[in-house]
Motif scaffolding. Structure first.
Motif, PDB file in Angstrom:
ATOM      1  N   ILE A  49       0.863  -1.177   0.000  1.00  0.00           N
ATOM      2  CA  ILE A  49       0.000   0.000   0.000  1.00  0.00           C
ATOM      3  C   ILE A  49       0.905   1.235   0.000  1.00  0.00           C
ATOM      4  CG2 ILE A  49      -1.806   1.251   1.248  1.00  0.00           C
ATOM      5  CD1 ILE A  49      -2.478  -1.463   2.623  1.00  0.00           C
ATOM      6  N   VAL A  50       0.770   2.066  -1.026  1.00  0.00           N
ATOM      7  CA  VAL A  50       1.658   3.212  -1.209  1.00  0.00           C
ATOM      8  C   VAL A  50       0.848   4.499  -1.117  1.00  0.00           C
ATOM      9  CG1 VAL A  50       3.231   4.395  -2.789  1.00  0.00           C
ATOM     10  CG2 VAL A  50       3.241   1.888  -2.654  1.00  0.00           C
ATOM     11  N   ILE A 135      -1.302  -0.851  -4.102  1.00  0.00           N
ATOM     12  CA  ILE A 135      -2.515  -0.051  -3.909  1.00  0.00           C
ATOM     13  C   ILE A 135      -2.098   1.392  -3.668  1.00  0.00           C
ATOM     14  CG2 ILE A 135      -4.500   0.445  -2.427  1.00  0.00           C
ATOM     15  CD1 ILE A 135      -4.806  -2.484  -1.900  1.00  0.00           C
ATOM     16  N   PHE A 136      -2.626   2.300  -4.502  1.00  0.00           N
ATOM     17  CA  PHE A 136      -2.440   3.725  -4.277  1.00  0.00           C
ATOM     18  C   PHE A 136      -3.609   4.271  -3.455  1.00  0.00           C
ATOM     19  CE2 PHE A 136       0.272   4.951  -8.249  1.00  0.00           C
ATOM     20  CZ  PHE A 136       1.417   4.572  -7.565  1.00  0.00           C
ATOM     21  N   THR A 137      -3.291   5.074  -2.468  1.00  0.00           N
ATOM     22  CA  THR A 137      -4.322   5.782  -1.721  1.00  0.00           C
ATOM     23  C   THR A 137      -3.730   7.077  -1.186  1.00  0.00           C
ATOM     24  OG1 THR A 137      -6.017   5.593  -0.002  1.00  0.00           O
ATOM     25  CG2 THR A 137      -3.861   4.622   0.474  1.00  0.00           C
ATOM     26  N   ASP A 138      -4.493   7.819  -0.399  1.00  0.00           N
ATOM     27  CA  ASP A 138      -4.040   9.104   0.128  1.00  0.00           C
ATOM     28  C   ASP A 138      -4.069   9.115   1.647  1.00  0.00           C
ATOM     29  OD1 ASP A 138      -3.697   9.977  -2.420  1.00  0.00           O
ATOM     30  OD2 ASP A 138      -5.371  11.394  -2.437  1.00  0.00           O
ATOM     31  N   PHE A 207      -3.120  -2.212  -8.657  1.00  0.00           N
ATOM     32  CA  PHE A 207      -2.610  -2.609  -9.969  1.00  0.00           C
ATOM     33  C   PHE A 207      -1.341  -3.443  -9.785  1.00  0.00           C
ATOM     34  CE2 PHE A 207      -1.023   1.519  -8.731  1.00  0.00           C
ATOM     35  CZ  PHE A 207       0.348   1.411  -8.924  1.00  0.00           C
ATOM     36  N   ARG A 208      -0.895  -4.013 -10.885  1.00  0.00           N
ATOM     37  CA  ARG A 208       0.315  -4.828 -10.850  1.00  0.00           C
ATOM     38  C   ARG A 208       1.568  -3.944 -10.903  1.00  0.00           C
ATOM     39  NH1 ARG A 208      -0.548 -10.243 -11.787  1.00  0.00           N
ATOM     40  NH2 ARG A 208      -2.627 -10.807 -12.559  1.00  0.00           N
ATOM     41  N   ARG A 209       2.488  -4.194 -10.019  1.00  0.00           N
ATOM     42  CA  ARG A 209       3.743  -3.436  -9.994  1.00  0.00           C
ATOM     43  C   ARG A 209       4.507  -3.606 -11.302  1.00  0.00           C
ATOM     44  NH1 ARG A 209       9.159  -4.056  -8.844  1.00  0.00           N
ATOM     45  NH2 ARG A 209      10.122  -2.352  -7.633  1.00  0.00           N
TER      46      ARG A 209
END
Length: 379
Positions: A49-50, A135-138, A207-209
């Protein structure tokens, strides 16, 4: 008083328009639950999770533990990229790292210029990640459920490259903000499930790295300050390879925005949409929703006014009754939508909020037209 043929024809036309117009609302297009259910299997993909943060000590303190304590049997890590914060973000992250073994931090230098710092920060996070799925989040978001990660991971299979989930505002946000966020999400999910991804304004993307690295991530949009989710979804969201996580457990809750933040987010989104592909059908349906809503209102109000002036009270009553029926149907649709989305907005308010939405969007577009194009790119 006799009822003439013209009165019957106009009354019937209004009833037909009233019933037909309710089809044109995103609240009737509930996203379906897309394929795959790994929750009953023993195969839990490893996930990173980034998120990037700038001067977000309060958001990090409040929201980050909810990501770090997810009920998930697979391996997962949380990577926070500090965009050279000037508050106590670094100290908060250091304290949290002592309590959570799966939290990792990095940063980008303050000297970064000419490219979007947010996209650079997320790219640094992806490069630092050690797992296959990202996973992108804020920082101002938090999971609605401790099964959030498990529910998102349930969508991963060999045929999937992108997963998008809902982001809704905290209950502290205004009813208008919460309704607009829900309607936007349902429009985006509908387009994704029936045609191809055009835009994604949420903060809940997996998404896939490997694909991100292979396709050079944000390379084609680094000059634009924002739009990180929109550009990525639009570029990588191939038909049949993008999955919608429509389950309530897959939802993220975003902190209520300030008025300034809310307006700026919309201005950036308006600018971003100008540079995306596959938008013709999405925009057509969006415009049809707005047109039919206001056509129905305009026709009914015009007939009521004309019938009142001419003394045709039967037609006036018929038009008023037709408008009332339309309102009640929209209330029922809104109530079903609120229950499906776990929202608490009163269904009685929603038809009025929908009517106001087009004019609010128009004012934002006018405001955007007055902006300098360099307001949206990195200089």
């Amino acid at each position: 008083m006799t009822i003439d043929t013209l009165t019957i024809i106009i009354g019937a036309a209004l009833i037909g328009l009233s019933l037909f117009s309710v089809v044109f609302t995103p609240l009737i297009r509930k996203p379906r639950k897309d394929k795959t259910d790994r929750q009953n299997q023993n195969d839990f993909p490893s996930i990173s999770i980034v998120l990037a943060v700038h001067d977000g000590e309060e958001e990090i303190e409040r929201n980050l533990p909810k990501f770090l304590t997810q009920d998930y049997e697979g391996q997962f890590e949380v990577i926070v990229v500090d965009e050279s914060s000037t508050d106590n973000t670094a100290e908060v992250l250091k304290r949290l790292k002592n309590n959570y073994h799966n939290l990792y931090t990095t940063f980008i230098p303050d000297s970064s210029h000419y490219i979007s710092r947010r996209k650079l920060a997320l790219t640094v996070g992806v490069k630092a990640a050690k797992h296959d799925w990202i996973i992108f989040t804020d920082a101002d978001c938090s999971p609605a459920d401790d099964k959030w990660l498990r529910t998102m991971a349930a969508k991963c299979d060999n045929d999937t490259e992108l997963v998008i989930g809902a982001t809704r505002y905290h209950s502290d946000a205004t009813d208008y903000q919460r309704l607009e966020r829900l309607m936007t999400w349902w429009r985006e999910a509908y387009e994704t499930q029936h045609r191809q991804v055009f835009t994604y304004s949420g903060h809940n993307m997996m998404f896939r790295r490997e694909k991100f690295v292979k396709d050079n991530g944000f390379l084609n949009s680094l000059m634009y300050l924002r739009g990180e989710y929109d550009f990525l979804a639009n570029e990588y969201g191939e038909t049949m390879k993008t999955v919608v996580a429509a389950e309530p457990q897959a939802t993220l809750i975003e902190d209520a925005p300030s008025k300034k933040t809310w307006i700026n987010d919309h201005l950036y989104h308006i600018e971003t949409r100008k540079h995306l592909k596959h938008g013709r059908l999405y925009k057509t349906l969006e415009n049809a929703d707005t047109f039919m809503l206001h056509l129905n209102l305009t026709c009914h109000i015009a007939v009521i006014a004309l019938a009142t002036v001419t003394g045709n009270y039967i037609l006036c009553a018929a038009a008023a009754l037709s408008l009332l029926v339309n309102y009640l149907i929209r209330v029922i649709i809104a109530g079903n939508a609120m229950r499906a989305a776990n929202e608490t907005i009163s269904p009685m308010k929603i038809p009025f909020l929908e009517s106001f939405m087009a004019w609010r969007n128009l004012s934002l577009k006018i405001k955007h037209s007055k902006c300098d194009k360099y307001d949206f790119i990195r200089r």
